[in-house]
Scaffold this motif. Structure first.
Motif, PDB file in Angstrom:
ATOM      1  N   ASP A   1      50.150  39.238  24.011  1.00 31.86           N
ATOM      2  CA  ASP A   1      50.302  40.456  24.726  1.00 31.86           C
ATOM      3  C   ASP A   1      50.586  41.873  23.741  1.00 31.86           C
ATOM      4  N   THR A   2      50.406  41.575  22.647  1.00 35.68           N
ATOM      5  CA  THR A   2      50.279  42.707  21.812  1.00 35.68           C
ATOM      6  C   THR A   2      48.974  43.069  21.136  1.00 35.68           C
ATOM      7  N   LEU A   3      48.367  44.139  21.562  1.00 36.08           N
ATOM      8  CA  LEU A   3      46.917  44.509  21.480  1.00 36.08           C
ATOM      9  C   LEU A   3      46.592  45.232  20.168  1.00 36.08           C
ATOM     10  N   ASN A   4      45.660  44.946  19.375  1.00 37.15           N
ATOM     11  CA  ASN A   4      45.039  45.956  18.495  1.00 37.15           C
ATOM     12  C   ASN A   4      43.905  46.490  18.900  1.00 37.15           C
ATOM     13  N   ILE A   5      43.629  47.840  18.890  1.00 37.97           N
ATOM     14  CA  ILE A   5      42.673  48.453  19.257  1.00 37.97           C
ATOM     15  C   ILE A   5      41.958  49.403  18.451  1.00 37.97           C
ATOM     16  N   ASN A   6      40.763  49.668  18.566  1.00 38.60           N
ATOM     17  CA  ASN A   6      40.208  50.902  17.591  1.00 38.60           C
ATOM     18  C   ASN A   6      40.290  52.130  18.534  1.00 38.60           C
ATOM     19  N   LYS A   7      41.167  53.254  18.052  1.00 37.81           N
ATOM     20  CA  LYS A   7      41.540  53.939  18.594  1.00 37.81           C
ATOM     21  C   LYS A   7      40.374  55.045  18.833  1.00 37.81           C
ATOM     22  N   GLU A   8      39.368  54.924  18.090  1.00 41.22           N
ATOM     23  CA  GLU A   8      38.293  55.983  18.345  1.00 41.22           C
ATOM     24  C   GLU A   8      37.106  55.344  19.212  1.00 41.22           C
ATOM     25  N   GLU A   9      37.484  54.207  19.998  1.00 37.88           N
ATOM     26  CA  GLU A   9      36.397  53.717  21.017  1.00 37.88           C
ATOM     27  C   GLU A   9      37.302  54.101  22.210  1.00 37.88           C
ATOM     28  N   PRO A  10      36.282  54.018  23.357  1.00 40.57           N
ATOM     29  CA  PRO A  10      36.837  54.423  24.884  1.00 40.57           C
ATOM     30  C   PRO A  10      37.877  53.069  25.262  1.00 40.57           C
ATOM     31  N   PHE A  11      38.682  53.317  25.984  1.00 35.61           N
ATOM     32  CA  PHE A  11      39.708  52.066  25.883  1.00 35.61           C
ATOM     33  C   PHE A  11      39.104  51.209  27.315  1.00 35.61           C
ATOM     34  N   ASP A  12      38.978  49.917  27.158  1.00 37.48           N
ATOM     35  CA  ASP A  12      38.217  48.889  28.017  1.00 37.48           C
ATOM     36  C   ASP A  12      39.546  48.021  28.738  1.00 37.48           C
ATOM     37  N   TYR A  13      40.138  48.070  29.652  1.00 41.33           N
ATOM     38  CA  TYR A  13      41.178  47.317  30.092  1.00 41.33           C
ATOM     39  C   TYR A  13      40.771  45.755  30.156  1.00 41.33           C
ATOM     40  N   LYS A  14      39.771  45.531  30.680  1.00 42.04           N
ATOM     41  CA  LYS A  14      39.295  44.075  30.948  1.00 42.04           C
ATOM     42  C   LYS A  14      39.167  43.287  29.504  1.00 42.04           C
ATOM     43  N   LYS A  15      38.946  44.327  28.400  1.00 42.81           N
ATOM     44  CA  LYS A  15      38.775  43.519  27.269  1.00 42.81           C
ATOM     45  C   LYS A  15      40.010  43.028  26.701  1.00 42.81           C
ATOM     46  N   TYR A  16      41.275  43.425  27.475  1.00 39.24           N
ATOM     47  CA  TYR A  16      42.399  43.121  26.928  1.00 39.24           C
ATOM     48  C   TYR A  16      43.224  42.263  27.993  1.00 39.24           C
ATOM     49  N   TYR A  17      43.012  42.428  29.032  1.00 42.51           N
ATOM     50  CA  TYR A  17      43.654  41.550  30.174  1.00 42.51           C
ATOM     51  C   TYR A  17      42.616  41.420  31.498  1.00 42.51           C
ATOM     52  N   ASP A  18      42.391  40.140  31.822  1.00 40.74           N
ATOM     53  CA  ASP A  18      41.436  40.012  32.881  1.00 40.74           C
ATOM     54  C   ASP A  18      42.076  40.154  34.255  1.00 40.74           C
ATOM     55  N   CYS A  19      42.055  41.289  34.828  1.00 42.98           N
ATOM     56  CA  CYS A  19      42.564  41.539  36.049  1.00 42.98           C
ATOM     57  C   CYS A  19      41.993  42.779  36.808  1.00 42.98           C
ATOM     58  N   ASP A  20      41.737  42.533  37.971  1.00 43.65           N
ATOM     59  CA  ASP A  20      41.360  43.494  38.993  1.00 43.65           C
ATOM     60  C   ASP A  20      42.250  43.321  40.194  1.00 43.65           C
ATOM     61  N   PHE A  21      42.551  44.520  41.207  1.00 37.00           N
ATOM     62  CA  PHE A  21      43.222  44.658  42.356  1.00 37.00           C
ATOM     63  C   PHE A  21      42.842  43.794  43.365  1.00 37.00           C
ATOM     64  N   GLY A  22      41.478  43.581  43.409  1.00 37.73           N
ATOM     65  CA  GLY A  22      40.571  43.023  44.540  1.00 37.73           C
ATOM     66  C   GLY A  22      41.431  42.332  45.646  1.00 37.73           C
ATOM     67  N   GLU A  23      40.404  41.578  46.262  1.00 43.67           N
ATOM     68  CA  GLU A  23      41.038  40.928  47.545  1.00 43.67           C
ATOM     69  C   GLU A  23      41.456  39.621  47.042  1.00 43.67           C
ATOM     70  N   GLY A  24      42.365  39.173  47.967  1.00 40.91           N
ATOM     71  CA  GLY A  24      43.184  37.883  47.681  1.00 40.91           C
ATOM     72  C   GLY A  24      44.382  37.940  48.402  1.00 40.91           C
ATOM     73  N   ASN A  25      45.198  36.834  48.331  1.00 40.13           N
ATOM     74  CA  ASN A  25      46.322  36.570  49.178  1.00 40.13           C
ATOM     75  C   ASN A  25      47.528  37.300  48.602  1.00 40.13           C
ATOM     76  N   VAL A  26      48.335  37.738  49.589  1.00 37.64           N
ATOM     77  CA  VAL A  26      49.664  38.410  49.389  1.00 37.64           C
ATOM     78  C   VAL A  26      50.780  37.673  50.182  1.00 37.64           C
ATOM     79  N   LEU A  27      51.838  37.361  49.412  1.00 36.98           N
ATOM     80  CA  LEU A  27      52.988  36.431  50.425  1.00 36.98           C
ATOM     81  C   LEU A  27      53.799  37.472  50.865  1.00 36.98           C
ATOM     82  N   ILE A  28      53.999  37.652  52.115  1.00 33.36           N
ATOM     83  CA  ILE A  28      54.926  38.225  52.919  1.00 33.36           C
ATOM     84  C   ILE A  28      56.157  37.429  53.122  1.00 33.36           C
ATOM     85  N   VAL A  29      57.324  38.142  52.574  1.00 30.31           N
ATOM     86  CA  VAL A  29      58.507  37.460  52.817  1.00 30.31           C
ATOM     87  C   VAL A  29      59.179  38.681  53.566  1.00 30.31           C
TER      88      VAL A  29
END
Length: 213
Positions: free
Chosen positions: A25-53
């Motif tokens: 979870d410590t990321l090394n990036i080239n600061k000259e390149e546009p930041f690409d979230y999925k290059k470092y963590y594979d996650c999207d907010f998309g559809e799925g299950n939520v547990l309601i308590v």
């Protein structure tokens, strides 16, 4: 680490192997390149299950009403919740990875570095929803004070399919740490969601000035 508060968490065991795309979870990036979230963590907010308590006897309508009314709360994938199960194991800094109609899967540690410091393997463990016993909300981080919700006695569990089922972690650049980039997971407390990050295997609350990417 004088400006950060350490989260104390119990060492826990689990059953099945899992690996995520960032080992520490410590990321090394080239600061000259546009930041690409999925290059470092594979996650999207998309559809799925939520547990309601939700409190027994109450009716669920939507997430905004749930929070405002104090009827209960929601558990989303990729966020962290302080949970204890009927086998007596308590998880303080473990990421929720999967929610089904009858089960909940979590990582046994925040990441591989945290597991390594504890001398354990980094693994995923799956529990039946019926075994969720308590959820704790931290009230004071400095004093490690918690309020405890008895899930089996006072709450019902409802699994709902929703459009935004995940709380994807924030990728944050620490200017006071020479621009170091870290994956910071959301953690539900009595006051709402805080952010946690890992450093040298230990898990901390996020404090101080940061730059969001």
């Amino acid at each position: 680490m004088k400006n950060y508060k350490l989260i104390l968490f119990l060492l826990t065991l689990s059953n099945c192997v899992f690996s995520q795309n960032t080992s520490n979870d410590t990321l090394n990036i080239n600061k000259e390149e546009p930041f690409d979230y999925k290059k470092y963590y594979d996650c999207d907010f998309g559809e799925g299950n939520v547990l309601i308590v939700i409190k027994k006897g109450k009716e669920f309508t939507d997430l905004k009403e749930l929070k405002k009314s104090g009827k209960g709360f929601a558990i989303k994938m990729e966020a962290i919740y302080s949970m204890e199960f009927t086998d007596g194991k308590r998880y303080e800094s473990s990421v929720v990875k999967k929610i089904t109609q009858d089960s909940l899967s979590i990582m046994n540690f925040f990441n591989e570095n945290a597991a390594k410091l504890a001398g354990e393997s980094f693994k995923q463990i799956t529990y039946p929803l019926s075994s969720l016993k308590y959820i704790r909300f931290i009230d004071d981080g400095m004093l490690s004070l918690y309020s405890k919700k008895n899930i089996q006695k006072n709450f019902d569990l409802i699994v709902k399919k929703m459009d935004r089922a995940k709380m994807c972690p924030a990728i944050i650049q620490f200017k006071d740490r020479n621009g170091e980039m870290k994956v910071c997971h959301f953690y539900l407390t009595s006051q709402g969601y805080d952010l946690l990050y890992e450093n040298n295997g230990r898990v901390y609350y996020l404090e101080g000035r940061v730059e969001w990417k």
